[in-house]
Design an enzyme around this catalytic site. Structure first.
Site: not given
Length: 623
Positions: A248, A268
């Site tokens: 990740h 994000r």
């Protein structure tokens, strides 16, 4: 030998989203079902999945449908996905989300009252149904509540706690029992007392999660020691795609005590941008050619997308996870990282403090309490962390059945669905879709049995002796020291960037660790002995780590979560190949097998020019 014994129709190992959904299904079909979980009930790692559940409900953008979700999933997995699993997942995910709502899940809502959906990396439209940034927690809370209600109903109806559905918590399974090659039960121990326990059952559903504790920097919790992968291997099943480990892109990097803890992708998705130590928004330099048509190549265009997602291309921060992780890794490697070896994720420049605390309450709390950072006013320093393994038990896509009769697998422990890289949000819908299908497959298998396989008492005695072996060994290796060495080897030599000579070195070191692990020494007795627990877990971690390293060495290309510095390009030939791992008894054997061709009507969902980027000429549809 005094061994506690229980009889069930189905034993589900793991109480995360996949395990609980499978257990609900088998119980609803009249099967006596045991759920065995390593941790406390309700503490499954699923709670750490924060961003949302990917499902093409079209609540925010009506153009979203299962075909678009299928396309995104195949693109994210670089076309190595089992296409049938990706198809079933895309079609059934909305049904499972709506079902979860009928169980009592409380999702965030759109202004007109529908389930809200947010943007996430690799998804063309806002698709993730969410509960702030605590979606996994709500999923587990809801399924747990459903299980408790079913247990209470069984108890009130029969007065017998083992007549329907029962949860056995803080219990670790160390061996699967077989009879003439078919599942006959599961053997384990109670973590508190150390007493052994045997579950006699013709079906085992593996829902044990991943392998992250084999790596030094990981977002995974302590339970993720590859138990299900190893149990399946030793029972005779095969694993596929084990070379594909997802790092990740955004884990915490400071302070050291929390290094690797996940920073949800929804930061994000809600507008957070990535900058290096020089202040440059570097992701524009890392857009792969295959994604050029879909992602903005300058800040002005990317920023316009937040105001009107239909008008232009997406920001590059929303590229699939493998692309973002490699970009961050490269920025740090080239000296443009922050003080603690990460890059900076900034959401405060786009969202108000009130919006951040409302949309991202867990992230705000996590950084304030653990890193003394107020994300409403300053950026987070983040870096790649081992997060998810795309590889797992090879299963039938429709029934979740493994090659061993009576063995089923769902969730992260099952391979195929995500190909070479998983899109964010697809994990939670994967748990629900294939957890249910594993339950259906298990019920059908039990219904077709003429007789239940019998457990061999000699096999049970042998399993108990293997579990007790560390207590009888003097002068052997310390399990804590051996685990630290294993994590360092995997982190340094089989991590985010791989090379042949380093993986050869890793396999030599893993071989040495394996030999030393045969003589582990543990002090004390079996009553709540963490050193003993780790000694048993190490057997699984070493076996699964060998699978990862051997498969990664054989795949001479870079694809998804597997990046070879010495073979940097993606090769169409390898799209057709699966690497299959089996346990020979003296080590892991990895063989290459051809991937099943994608059905023609599903290929027709893609433009021919896009397919040329992934497939060989003989796989392309006739023009």
């Amino acid at each position: 030998m005094d061994i506690e014994r229980h009889d069930y129709d189905v034993v589900v190992i793991g109480a995360g989203g996949a395990g609980l959904r499978a257990a609900i299904e088998t119980r609803s079909r009249g099967l006596r079902t045991a759920v065995v979980c390593k941790s406390l009930f309700g503490k499954a790692h699923t709670v750490m999945a924060e961003g949302g559940i990917a499902a093409s409900m079209g609540n925010v953008n009506s153009r979203d449908d299962w075909q678009v979700h299928f396309r995104d999933t195949m693109r994210g997995g670089k076309f190595l996905n089992n296409w049938r699993m990706a198809e079933l997942h895309a079609k059934e995910a909305p049904l499972r989300v709506w079902e979860l709502e009928t169980y009592g899940a409380l999702f965030d809502r759109t202004p007109d009252g529908r389930i809200s959906q947010r943007n996430f990396g690799g998804h063309e439209y806002p698709r993730l149904a969410h509960v702030g940034d605590r979606t996994g927690l709500e999923l587990i809370r809801t399924l747990q509540q459903q299980v408790v209600a079913l247990q209470q109903d069984d108890q009130a109806r029969t007065g017998d706690p083992e007549s329907g559905l029962r949860v056995f918590q803080e219990c670790t399974v160390t061996e699967l029992m077989t009879s003439d090659g078919a599942i006959s039960g599961a053997f384990g121990y109670w973590r508190e007392s150390g007493r052994f326990v045997l579950f006699r059952a013709p079906v085992v559903v593996l829902a044990t999660g991943g392998i992250g504790k084999s790596f030094k920097v990981t977002s995974n919790s302590w339970e993720y020691t590859g138990d299900g992968h190893a149990l399946a291997l030793r029972a005779g099943a095969s694993l596929i795609n084990m070379e594909f480990v997802q790092f990740h892109p955004t884990g915490m990097v400071w302070p050291p005590s929390v290094k690797g803890i996940l920073v949800t992708e929804s930061v994000r998705g809600d507008g957070g941008v990535l900058r290096n130590a020089e202040g440059s928004r570097f992701m524009f330099d890392y857009i792969p050619e295959v994604f050029k048509d879909n992602y903005a190549d300058d800040e002005a265009e990317a920023d316009r997308w937040y105001a009107d997602p239909d008008a232009n291309r997406r920001p590059p921060e929303l590229l699939p996870r493998d692309e973002v992780a490699r970009a961050i890794n490269n920025e740090v490697k080239e000296g443009r990282g922050g003080e603690h070896g990460g890059v900076f994720l900034d959401v405060s420049s786009r969202l108000s403090a009130e919006e951040i605390t409302r949309r991202l309450p867990s992230m705000h709390h996590q950084f304030r309490e653990l890193a003394d950072v107020d994300i409403t006013a300053e950026p987070m320093e983040v870096g790649p962390t081992c997060h998810y393994v795309m590889g797992g038990v090879e299963v039938d896509p429709d029934t979740a059945a493994a090659s061993v009769p009576g063995l089923f697998a769902a969730g992260e422990v099952a391979g195929g669905m995500h190909g070479s890289n998983r899109l964010g949000g697809n994990s939670l819908s994967d748990l629900l879709v294939f957890g249910r299908r594993a339950g259906l497959g298990a019920a059908e298998y039990v219904g077709g049995l003429a007789a239940r396989p019998e457990v061999d008492d000699a096999e049970v005695t042998a399993a108990a002796r293997r579990a007790e072996a560390p207590f009888g060994t003097e002068g052997g290796a310390n399990p804590y020291g051996l685990h630290a060495e294993l994590q360092q080897v995997m982190n340094d030599l089989v991590g985010i960037i791989r090379k042949a000579d380093e993986m050869d070195d890793a396999l030599d070191r893993l071989g040495d660790l394996g030999r030393r692990a045969e003589r582990l020494s543990v002090e004390g007795n079996r009553q709540f002995n963490p050193g003993w627990h780790l000694a048993l877990d190490l057997r699984n971690m070493l076996l699964v780590s060998e699978c990862v390293a051997r498969a990664a060495l054989l795949r001479t290309e870079s694809r998804g979560g597997h990046t070879r510095d010495d073979h940097p390009s993606m090769e169409p030939r390898w799209r057709r190949s699966l690497l299959v791992c089996r346990d020979t008894g003296s080590g892991v054997e990895v063989t290459e097998r051809e991937q099943q061709p994608i059905r023609a009507d599903l290929l027709a969902l893609f433009e021919l020019e896009e397919l040329r980027k992934y497939l060989t000429e003989d796989e392309l549809p006739a023009s």
